[in-house]
Design an enzyme around this catalytic site. Structure first.
Site, PDB file in Angstrom:
ATOM      1  N   LYS A   1      15.959 -15.952   4.578  1.00 49.47           N
ATOM      2  CA  LYS A   1      15.577 -17.419   4.795  1.00 49.47           C
ATOM      3  C   LYS A   1      15.042 -18.047   3.265  1.00 49.47           C
ATOM      4  O   LYS A   1      14.317 -17.095   2.706  1.00 49.47           O
ATOM      5  CB  LYS A   1      14.699 -17.790   6.001  1.00 49.47           C
ATOM      6  CG  LYS A   1      15.312 -17.552   7.363  1.00 49.47           C
ATOM      7  CD  LYS A   1      14.225 -17.788   8.475  1.00 49.47           C
ATOM      8  CE  LYS A   1      14.859 -17.499   9.804  1.00 49.47           C
ATOM      9  NZ  LYS A   1      16.178 -18.421  10.075  1.00 49.47           N
TER      10      LYS A   1
ATOM     11  N   ARG B   1      22.248 -14.767  18.277  1.00 47.69           N
ATOM     12  CA  ARG B   1      23.571 -14.820  19.308  1.00 47.69           C
ATOM     13  C   ARG B   1      24.069 -13.399  19.484  1.00 47.69           C
ATOM     14  O   ARG B   1      24.753 -13.053  20.587  1.00 47.69           O
ATOM     15  CB  ARG B   1      24.535 -15.642  18.670  1.00 47.69           C
ATOM     16  CG  ARG B   1      25.095 -15.441  17.396  1.00 47.69           C
ATOM     17  CD  ARG B   1      25.982 -16.171  16.742  1.00 47.69           C
ATOM     18  NE  ARG B   1      24.885 -17.443  16.158  1.00 47.69           N
ATOM     19  CZ  ARG B   1      25.349 -18.603  15.577  1.00 47.69           C
ATOM     20  NH1 ARG B   1      26.835 -18.769  15.221  1.00 47.69           N
ATOM     21  NH2 ARG B   1      24.603 -19.426  15.172  1.00 47.69           N
TER      22      ARG B   1
ATOM     23  N   ASP C   1      10.487 -17.301  17.096  1.00 49.45           N
ATOM     24  CA  ASP C   1      12.037 -17.026  17.392  1.00 49.45           C
ATOM     25  C   ASP C   1      12.181 -16.412  18.456  1.00 49.45           C
ATOM     26  O   ASP C   1      13.263 -15.964  19.251  1.00 49.45           O
ATOM     27  CB  ASP C   1      12.482 -16.523  16.128  1.00 49.45           C
ATOM     28  CG  ASP C   1      14.190 -17.157  16.138  1.00 49.45           C
ATOM     29  OD1 ASP C   1      14.288 -17.989  16.787  1.00 49.45           O
ATOM     30  OD2 ASP C   1      14.784 -16.178  15.482  1.00 49.45           O
TER      31      ASP C   1
ATOM     32  N   ASP D   1      21.382 -14.016   9.606  1.00 45.66           N
ATOM     33  CA  ASP D   1      20.654 -14.843   9.999  1.00 45.66           C
ATOM     34  C   ASP D   1      21.107 -15.505  11.294  1.00 45.66           C
ATOM     35  O   ASP D   1      20.199 -16.447  11.996  1.00 45.66           O
ATOM     36  CB  ASP D   1      20.192 -16.180   8.912  1.00 45.66           C
ATOM     37  CG  ASP D   1      18.719 -16.689   9.504  1.00 45.66           C
ATOM     38  OD1 ASP D   1      18.029 -16.263  10.066  1.00 45.66           O
ATOM     39  OD2 ASP D   1      18.531 -18.022   8.635  1.00 45.66           O
TER      40      ASP D   1
END
Length: 504
Positions: A278, A352, A289, A348
């Site tokens: 990031k 998922r 997160d 990143d």
């Protein structure tokens, strides 16, 4: 932890540090709301006039402090705005009361006891006020000391005036408010904990301890079991960190005949982005997160505390996403627990990957419905802003039900589509699917990816809470700065609706 009591004492006679009253916005100026009659009498019926002189209008979120007149034992009267006076025969909305109570609790931080004399017409009103007051009293001080910690001390006791302590409905409302808010605040604590204090292993151990306390069955897969079991998504994301991943299963069983709801939470305890690092300025809040896993954890415990007639399993997919010599690389292919292969185009887009394994594992048990919760995409924040989460589903009626449930409990949500045409963008020349697709509609692309890992015939919904999970601006209502516990109340209410047979 803030205490909650239901009191039959009069507003003027109760001993407290402050008494909270409501003031609404009338056509000709501020109007004292029901519940504050005794306080208004102590002001010779001129409380509204005094408030107007001090600049109060009754607007939502407005707070006015004034010294109590003789006849009131609490030294301070705190008037909190409720917004426009409801139409005739209409009570104030639950969320209005919830936010007003939360605002008052925040203002009264450090006080020992506050009496809330806000409008109560039924047990539902008492519950909303209790929820708002208890959530507004939240403060995270685990890493502070001395004067700074003392200055943030939350309101110690909330007394609800106008509630009926011997009435079963009111007692049940108070018990529910305590269970839900205490667990939601547990989620907030987890989200606010710095990443060096909440690794996947620490999170899993906390889940095991809480599970034992509340009679839940807890199963934990460590890094060796994940690799051996073929959990390529969770193991792959976690392999770049010295803090190895975990998959935690929490099980609350009511009866064999009860419907089963599976909840799956993204638990990236810190997200650096991995090799797809990031940029500067985007790392500082990435302790949040794991908000999806925190919400699932809190919801399962709340369901157990309430003894709901539904079987609930909570799956916490825990990993730390770090760049290192052992981290997955853009271009790597992972074999997921389902057997499908995924080409990793961006490390990143790791949430998922861990969710995919947990979703397939949850699907094996063939629950009646699965709901996953995740701070999944920045695209959802762009689409819906910082206070609204998106809801996607393979069943339109279920998506609608979740949206309605969220609105009912005061959480802002919005139904989002899963356009089939966006699926093609995730086609991979190397693997079965890629973890990235078209940039536009990225939040929907992520939902389509997750849908690939839901068992056939299982009703499923995806909640992308990337916007409301972590609040970086000034506090408002009962929402603090930092972790919010977004979606906990929605998940608990959804379980209640399933238990009551409101959902098929």
């Amino acid at each position: 932890m803030t205490a909650l009591t239901l009191s039959t004492a009069g507003a003027a006679t109760l001993r407290a540090d402050a008494i909270v009253v409501g003031v609404a916005k009338g056509a000709r100026g501020p109007v004292v709301a029901p519940g504050a009659e005794a306080v208004d009498t102590a002001f010779d019926g001129k409380l509204a006039a005094v408030l107007e002189t001090l600049g109060a209008t009754g607007a939502e979120g407005e707070v006015t402090k004034l010294p109590s007149p003789s006849g009131i034992k609490a030294p301070v009267v705190l008037a909190v705005g409720l917004g426009t006076v409801p139409e005739q025969d209409h009570a104030f909305a639950a969320e209005t009361l919830r936010r007003a109570a939360g605002t008052a609790s925040r203002v009264l931080a450090g006080a020992k006891k506050a009496a809330f004399a806000l409008p109560i017409e039924a047990s539902e009103d008492a519950e909303a006020i209790a929820e708002g007051a208890l959530l507004g009293a939240y403060a995270f001080t685990a890493y502070q000391s001395g004067d700074r910690k003392d200055a943030k001390a939350p309101l110690a006791e909330v007394a609800l005036l106008g509630a009926k302590p011997r009435d079963k409905a009111y007692k049940a409302a108070a018990e529910r408010a305590l269970a839900v808010t205490e667990e939601l605040n547990r989620a907030r604590d987890l989200i606010n904990t710095p990443p060096n204090g909440l690794t996947p292993e620490i999170f899993a151990n906390l889940a095991a301890a809480a599970g034992k306390e509340h009679g839940l069955k807890v199963q934990i897969l460590d890094e060796k079991a994940l690799v051996k079991g073929g959990f390529g998504g969770i193991a792959g994301v976690g392999q770049g960190s010295e803090n190895p991943p975990r998959l935690v299963k929490l099980t609350y069983t009511h009866s064999k005949d009860a419907k089963t709801l599976a909840l799956v939470g993204k638990g990236i305890t810190y997200d650096s982005g991995g090799i797809s690092l990031k940029p500067a300025g985007h790392n500082e809040t990435m302790k949040c997160d794991m908000s999806g896993a925190a919400a699932v954890f809190a919801a399962v415990i709340a369901v157990a505390r309430l003894g709901l007639a539904v079987n609930v399993t909570g799956w916490l997919a825990l990993a730390e996403n770090m760049p290192s010599g052992t981290a997955i690389r853009p271009g790597d292919v992972l074999r997921m627990y389902s057997g499908k292969t995924v080409e990793v185009l961006n490390t990143d887009a790791e949430g998922r990957l861990v969710l995919a394994d947990a979703l397939w594992k949850a699907s094996e048990e063939k629950p009646d419905a699965i709901v996953d919760v995740a701070t999944l995409t920045g695209a959802m924040v762009v689409a819906l802003g910082n206070r609204t989460f998106g809801v996607m589903s393979n069943d339109e009626a279920f998506r609608t039900a979740i949206h309605e449930t969220a609105e009912e409990v005061g959480e802002q949500s919005w139904p989002m589509p899963l356009p089939a045409d966006l699926r093609k963008g995730m086609d991979s020349p190397t693997a079965d699917i890629a973890n990235m697709g078209e940039r536009m509609g990225g939040g929907l692309v992520a939902g389509l990816f997750l849908q690939e890992f839901v068992g056939e015939g299982i009703t499923w919904a995806h909640l992308d809470i990337a916007g409301p999970a972590f609040h970086e601006s000034a506090p408002f209502g009962y929402t603090p700065k930092g972790g919010t516990g977004s979606s906990v109340r929605t998940l608990v209410r959804l379980a209640e609706r399933i238990a009551a047979g409101d959902l098929g």
